[in-house]
Design a protein around this motif. Structure first.
Motif, PDB file in Angstrom:
ATOM      1  N   MET A  37      22.344 -17.401 -43.375  1.00 24.53           N
ATOM      2  CA  MET A  37      22.489 -18.722 -43.781  1.00 24.53           C
ATOM      3  C   MET A  37      22.189 -19.080 -44.910  1.00 24.53           C
ATOM      4  O   MET A  37      23.967 -19.758 -45.470  1.00 24.53           O
ATOM      5  N   ILE A  38      21.471 -18.364 -45.408  1.00 23.28           N
ATOM      6  CA  ILE A  38      21.610 -18.878 -47.144  1.00 23.28           C
ATOM      7  C   ILE A  38      22.447 -17.818 -47.780  1.00 23.28           C
ATOM      8  O   ILE A  38      23.015 -18.623 -48.598  1.00 23.28           O
ATOM      9  N   ILE A  39      23.245 -17.093 -47.530  1.00 23.95           N
ATOM     10  CA  ILE A  39      24.402 -16.107 -47.689  1.00 23.95           C
ATOM     11  C   ILE A  39      25.795 -17.390 -47.526  1.00 23.95           C
ATOM     12  O   ILE A  39      26.481 -17.095 -48.785  1.00 23.95           O
ATOM     13  N   VAL A  40      25.465 -17.469 -46.956  1.00 23.16           N
ATOM     14  CA  VAL A  40      26.947 -18.441 -46.941  1.00 23.16           C
ATOM     15  C   VAL A  40      27.171 -19.528 -47.354  1.00 23.16           C
ATOM     16  O   VAL A  40      27.698 -20.124 -48.011  1.00 23.16           O
ATOM     17  N   GLY A  41      25.596 -20.178 -47.473  1.00 26.69           N
ATOM     18  CA  GLY A  41      24.992 -21.797 -48.734  1.00 26.69           C
ATOM     19  C   GLY A  41      26.278 -20.555 -50.235  1.00 26.69           C
ATOM     20  O   GLY A  41      26.983 -22.307 -50.666  1.00 26.69           O
ATOM     21  N   VAL A  42      25.634 -19.858 -50.240  1.00 28.36           N
ATOM     22  CA  VAL A  42      25.904 -19.872 -51.410  1.00 28.36           C
ATOM     23  C   VAL A  42      27.891 -18.946 -51.385  1.00 28.36           C
ATOM     24  O   VAL A  42      27.874 -20.230 -52.437  1.00 28.36           O
ATOM     25  N   LEU A  43      28.635 -18.385 -51.152  1.00 30.83           N
ATOM     26  CA  LEU A  43      29.178 -18.512 -50.155  1.00 30.83           C
ATOM     27  C   LEU A  43      30.430 -19.442 -50.637  1.00 30.83           C
ATOM     28  O   LEU A  43      31.048 -19.374 -51.374  1.00 30.83           O
ATOM     29  N   ARG A  44      29.641 -20.786 -50.245  1.00 28.48           N
ATOM     30  CA  ARG A  44      30.650 -22.128 -49.883  1.00 28.48           C
ATOM     31  C   ARG A  44      30.767 -22.405 -51.193  1.00 28.48           C
ATOM     32  O   ARG A  44      31.730 -23.805 -51.485  1.00 28.48           O
ATOM     33  N   GLN A  45      30.356 -22.045 -52.174  1.00 30.05           N
ATOM     34  CA  GLN A  45      30.227 -23.347 -53.177  1.00 30.05           C
ATOM     35  C   GLN A  45      31.140 -22.013 -54.305  1.00 30.05           C
ATOM     36  O   GLN A  45      31.545 -22.593 -54.803  1.00 30.05           O
ATOM     37  N   THR A  46      31.836 -20.816 -52.859  1.00 31.74           N
ATOM     38  CA  THR A  46      33.236 -20.542 -54.537  1.00 31.74           C
ATOM     39  C   THR A  46      34.500 -20.801 -54.324  1.00 31.74           C
ATOM     40  O   THR A  46      35.348 -20.490 -54.596  1.00 31.74           O
ATOM     41  N   GLY A  47      34.035 -21.660 -53.043  1.00 28.85           N
ATOM     42  CA  GLY A  47      35.775 -21.919 -51.997  1.00 28.85           C
ATOM     43  C   GLY A  47      36.466 -20.954 -51.657  1.00 28.85           C
ATOM     44  O   GLY A  47      37.235 -21.402 -50.930  1.00 28.85           O
ATOM     45  N   VAL A  48      36.171 -19.593 -51.580  1.00 29.54           N
ATOM     46  CA  VAL A  48      36.481 -18.211 -50.256  1.00 29.54           C
ATOM     47  C   VAL A  48      36.524 -19.017 -48.695  1.00 29.54           C
ATOM     48  O   VAL A  48      37.464 -18.253 -48.204  1.00 29.54           O
ATOM     49  N   ASP A  51      35.321 -20.847 -57.653  1.00 34.90           N
ATOM     50  CA  ASP A  51      34.235 -19.753 -59.244  1.00 34.90           C
ATOM     51  C   ASP A  51      34.473 -18.211 -59.310  1.00 34.90           C
ATOM     52  O   ASP A  51      33.919 -18.180 -58.078  1.00 34.90           O
ATOM     53  N   VAL A  52      35.648 -17.640 -59.783  1.00 35.01           N
ATOM     54  CA  VAL A  52      35.719 -16.310 -59.456  1.00 35.01           C
ATOM     55  C   VAL A  52      34.708 -15.989 -59.822  1.00 35.01           C
ATOM     56  O   VAL A  52      34.164 -14.556 -59.245  1.00 35.01           O
ATOM     57  N   PRO A  53      33.495 -15.723 -61.152  1.00 34.35           N
ATOM     58  CA  PRO A  53      32.640 -14.841 -61.307  1.00 34.35           C
ATOM     59  C   PRO A  53      31.023 -14.831 -60.002  1.00 34.35           C
ATOM     60  O   PRO A  53      31.311 -14.033 -59.809  1.00 34.35           O
ATOM     61  N   LEU A  54      31.317 -15.851 -59.621  1.00 31.55           N
ATOM     62  CA  LEU A  54      30.295 -16.025 -58.422  1.00 31.55           C
ATOM     63  C   LEU A  54      30.608 -15.438 -57.397  1.00 31.55           C
ATOM     64  O   LEU A  54      30.426 -14.768 -56.213  1.00 31.55           O
ATOM     65  N   LEU A  59      18.904 -14.770 -56.645  1.00 29.03           N
ATOM     66  CA  LEU A  59      18.657 -14.897 -58.211  1.00 29.03           C
ATOM     67  C   LEU A  59      20.378 -14.770 -58.560  1.00 29.03           C
ATOM     68  O   LEU A  59      19.642 -15.585 -60.226  1.00 29.03           O
ATOM     69  N   VAL A  60      20.614 -14.283 -58.673  1.00 27.95           N
ATOM     70  CA  VAL A  60      22.439 -13.821 -59.404  1.00 27.95           C
ATOM     71  C   VAL A  60      23.182 -15.406 -59.614  1.00 27.95           C
ATOM     72  O   VAL A  60      24.154 -14.989 -60.342  1.00 27.95           O
ATOM     73  N   SER A  61      23.289 -16.275 -58.786  1.00 28.29           N
ATOM     74  CA  SER A  61      23.798 -17.168 -58.663  1.00 28.29           C
ATOM     75  C   SER A  61      23.831 -18.696 -59.091  1.00 28.29           C
ATOM     76  O   SER A  61      24.330 -18.431 -60.173  1.00 28.29           O
ATOM     77  N   GLY A  62      21.760 -18.130 -59.809  1.00 28.72           N
ATOM     78  CA  GLY A  62      22.043 -19.003 -60.876  1.00 28.72           C
ATOM     79  C   GLY A  62      22.107 -20.904 -60.191  1.00 28.72           C
ATOM     80  O   GLY A  62      21.878 -22.273 -61.001  1.00 28.72           O
ATOM     81  N   LEU A  63      22.154 -20.534 -58.898  1.00 27.21           N
ATOM     82  CA  LEU A  63      22.430 -22.155 -58.185  1.00 27.21           C
ATOM     83  C   LEU A  63      21.153 -22.699 -58.099  1.00 27.21           C
ATOM     84  O   LEU A  63      20.189 -22.509 -57.763  1.00 27.21           O
ATOM     85  N   SER A  64      21.286 -23.988 -58.012  1.00 20.38           N
ATOM     86  CA  SER A  64      19.996 -25.213 -57.595  1.00 20.38           C
ATOM     87  C   SER A  64      19.882 -25.283 -55.858  1.00 20.38           C
ATOM     88  O   SER A  64      20.614 -24.146 -55.537  1.00 20.38           O
ATOM     89  N   SER A  65      18.285 -24.290 -55.717  1.00 19.93           N
ATOM     90  CA  SER A  65      18.101 -24.601 -54.471  1.00 19.93           C
ATOM     91  C   SER A  65      19.104 -25.356 -53.491  1.00 19.93           C
ATOM     92  O   SER A  65      19.349 -25.154 -52.086  1.00 19.93           O
ATOM     93  N   GLY A  66      18.753 -26.352 -53.697  1.00 21.41           N
ATOM     94  CA  GLY A  66      19.851 -28.004 -53.140  1.00 21.41           C
ATOM     95  C   GLY A  66      21.352 -27.189 -52.350  1.00 21.41           C
ATOM     96  O   GLY A  66      21.712 -27.060 -51.051  1.00 21.41           O
ATOM     97  N   ALA A  67      21.670 -25.940 -53.153  1.00 21.58           N
ATOM     98  CA  ALA A  67      23.153 -26.236 -52.691  1.00 21.58           C
ATOM     99  C   ALA A  67      23.584 -25.417 -52.067  1.00 21.58           C
ATOM    100  O   ALA A  67      24.194 -25.065 -51.242  1.00 21.58           O
ATOM    101  N   TYR A  68      22.254 -24.150 -51.590  1.00 17.37           N
ATOM    102  CA  TYR A  68      22.609 -22.765 -50.260  1.00 17.37           C
ATOM    103  C   TYR A  68      21.435 -23.609 -48.967  1.00 17.37           C
ATOM    104  O   TYR A  68      21.468 -23.412 -48.287  1.00 17.37           O
ATOM    105  N   LEU A  69      20.379 -24.148 -49.497  1.00 15.29           N
ATOM    106  CA  LEU A  69      19.449 -24.309 -48.397  1.00 15.29           C
ATOM    107  C   LEU A  69      20.005 -25.638 -47.281  1.00 15.29           C
ATOM    108  O   LEU A  69      19.627 -25.723 -46.490  1.00 15.29           O
TER     109      LEU A  69
END
Length: 427
Positions: free
Chosen positions: A66-77, A222-225, A263-273
């Protein structure tokens, strides 16, 4: 007395979940509270016992993914995949459903079905919104496809891992014995979907035309992320596939992947949690406690032993009883504790001195019954619960009976087709 209390708590909680008289979380926690308060299970049973406790591997696998999906969502994929799928299907709803179901089934064979649902469900909701159709039927179809596809391999469904460990079966054994039937079953299922969900295939022509004019590449913000996320996700999936070799639990792999990605995303916890389905995780815990109580007082073991005794040393009858019995029980209780209880019984039956020595068809009957029977109800498999949680969170609630009216029919047809396959090949 403890047996009747455990059974009553489970039956009442299950009835409340099915009738939706109270929120399913309240029903699960209420049932768990009863067996805990009356001392049927204790702290050691709940937190530490592999037989009757909470399956932390499932809980933390879900949390990590769920956390991985939360980070992926920020990229627009997910928007990218939604537009891509809609354009490849020319905006036609049934083609979209077939494309997504095939993608889900194949992914579930390589990963576990829960992980696949977590990844595909957000895409499904987006693509349905894009073409103007209700996403609920598409989500139900995908969950059913995930459970079917996951049956084909050793890593596709957790019960298969239990069976492989107990029977000494390899990844290739599952491929050669189950995958051919699953391919046929998937074709039948996709044809059945054309009739089951026939009222859901009316898209909005204007929205379809709008989607066809979109460029999916513009959805990536966000291509790098995205690159970093895909590298981590690939490592996680590789860890899942190599589980039989590395002997590292999928939950550990998922948590490690989530930690590295955060760690590598640099996102705030609220974005992926924000993407974590806390209600779903706690619901699973309550369900595990209630089923654990049934395991501890011997209810599951009694049922398993009765099924073994009912076969009478006849291979065809044993396969039929195991297949149908496993499907029925897996529709009601989670198939993981059931398979964990039945595996020693099947091992005894098929062992060197057992009444059905050498009849490996019993293992495949157990696998097919437990995996495919999980499609029958909304709580029959972990993937079902996760999908309903995602649907509710996004404003598209699917009731217990709405899922079950489709799932029960698909499960019944699957078992009916599996029986002659098993009898012809193994007796």
């Amino acid at each position: 007395m403890s047996v009747w209390i455990a059974v009553a708590a489970f039956v009442v909680a299950y009835t409340l979940i099915a009738t939706e008289r109270v929120p399913r979380l309240a029903a699960a926690l209420g049932g768990a509270g009863v067996v805990l308060a009356l001392g049927i299970v204790g702290a050691h049973d709940v937190f530490y016992s592999p037989e009757s406790g909470i399956d932390w591997n499932v809980v933390f696998l879900l949390l990590g993914m769920m956390i991985i999906v939360g980070v992926l969502r920020q990229t627009g994929v997910f928007e990218f995949l939604a537009i891509w799928a809609a354009k490849r299907a020319r905006g036609r709803p049934y083609r979209v459903l077939v494309l997504l179901c095939l993608l889900t089934a194949v992914a579930s064979a390589l990963l576990d079905n829960v992980t696949t649902v977590l990844l595909i469900a957000p895409v499904t909701i987006l693509v349905c919104q894009r073409i103007g159709v209700r996403p609920e039927p598409f989500l139900v179809a995908e969950v059913l496809a995930a459970n079917i596809g996951g049956t084909a391999t050793l890593v596709g469904d957790p019960p298969n891992i239990i069976i492989a460990s107990r029977a000494g079966l390899t990844f290739n054994d599952f491929l050669t014995n189950l995958a051919p039937f699953i391919v046929v079953l998937l074709v039948v299922f996709l044809g059945l979907c054309r009739w089951l969900f026939r009222h859901a295939f009316e898209a909005d022509p204007e929205r379809v035309a709008e989607v066809m004019s979109l460029s999916e590449r513009e959805a990536i913000n966000d291509v790098p992320l995205l690159r970093r996320s895909l590298v981590v996700l690939a490592g996680v999936l590789l860890g899942f596939v190599l589980h039989p070799v590395l002997h590292v639990e999928p939950s550990i792999v998922a948590l490690l992947g989530a930690g590295v990605l955060v760690l590598v995303s640099g996102l705030s916890s609220g974005a992926y949690l924000e993407e974590v389905e806390w209600e779903t995780l706690v619901f699973f815990m309550g369900l595990f406690v209630m089923v654990g109580a049934l395991v501890k007082v011997g209810v599951i073991d009694t049922i398993a032993t009765w099924m073994a005794e009912a076969t009478g040393g006849k291979p065809a009858l044993a396969i039929g009883v195991l297949l149908v019995g496993s499907a029925l029980l897996s529709a009601i209780v989670d198939n993981i504790p059931f398979v964990a209880t039945m595996a020693p019984v099947v091992a005894e039956l098929t062992g060197p001195h057992g009444p059905l020595a050498g009849h490996t068809g019993l293992w495949w009957a157990l696998a097919l019954g437990a995996d495919l029977g999980g499609n029958a109800t909304a709580v029959g498999a972990s993937a079902n619960v996760v999908a309903l949680g995602i649907a509710k969170r996004n404003g598209f609630p699917i009731s217990f009976w709405e899922f079950t009216k489709y799932g029960a029919l698909v499960a019944a047809i699957s078992v009916v087709l599996a029986l002659p396959y098993l009898l012809l090949r193994y007796t």
